[in-house]
Design a protein around this motif. Structure first.
Motif, PDB file in Angstrom:
ATOM      1  N   GLN A 290      12.480  34.819 -14.508  1.00 46.98           N
ATOM      2  CA  GLN A 290      11.980  36.191 -14.362  1.00 46.98           C
ATOM      3  C   GLN A 290      11.204  36.403 -13.055  1.00 46.98           C
TER       4      GLN A 290
ATOM      5  N   ALA B 284      12.395  39.184 -10.446  1.00 45.35           N
ATOM      6  CA  ALA B 284      12.103  40.558 -10.875  1.00 45.35           C
ATOM      7  C   ALA B 284      10.629  40.881 -10.631  1.00 45.35           C
ATOM      8  N   TRP B 285       9.744  39.950 -10.926  1.00 50.51           N
ATOM      9  CA  TRP B 285       8.319  40.150 -10.694  1.00 50.51           C
ATOM     10  C   TRP B 285       8.050  40.347  -9.202  1.00 50.51           C
TER      11      TRP B 285
ATOM     12  N   THR C 197      15.008  36.971  -3.089  1.00 50.20           N
ATOM     13  CA  THR C 197      14.017  38.037  -2.897  1.00 50.20           C
ATOM     14  C   THR C 197      13.961  38.565  -1.467  1.00 50.20           C
TER      15      THR C 197
END
Length: 133
Positions: free
Chosen positions: A42, A45-46, A10
């Protein structure tokens, strides 16, 4: 995935990820036998979505409210959509304001270029050196 891998994927620091968890933007992850956080697949992506919301100027309080609605499940989809639509309208208004400001800058830059050209032709000119367009 563990927190170090999540940070790498991230681009956020481990401290930021822990803070996101503390303030409710990330659900508390499961822990492995060694007590290390284990995030579901996931999660990157969040986090990417959260980062984009912040990049558009959404406040932490509004992002937290959105995250709480998301955690509440499908019954909140209409409210989440409405919040995003409202935020989108604010972002578009800000873009319009910025576009107007850029147009003013462009006019002022062009005015300075015109003055520079005139001064180059007539070095002793008394033409205003700082015109406001």
């Amino acid at each position: 995935m563990h927190i170090g891998e999540l940070a790498r994927l991230t681009g956020l620091s481990i401290d930021t990820l822990r803070w996101y968890e503390k303030i409710g933007l990330l659900a508390s992850p499961l822990r492995d036998a060694g007590g290390r956080r284990v995030y579901p697949p996931q999660t990157p992506a969040w986090i990417g979505f959260l980062v984009r919301l912040r990049a558009t100027g959404m406040s932490i309080a509004d992002v937290r409210a959105y995250a709480r609605l998301r955690d509440a499940g499908n019954a909140t989809t209409a409210e989440r959509r409405t919040r995003l639509e409202d935020h989108r309208a604010r972002v578009l208004a800000e873009i319009a304001t910025l576009e107007e400001a850029v147009a003013v800058l462009d006019r002022q830059i062009a005015a300075y270029r015109d003055v520079e050209t005139a001064l180059a032709r007539a070095p002793g000119s008394s033409e205003e050196a700082c015109p406001l367009a």
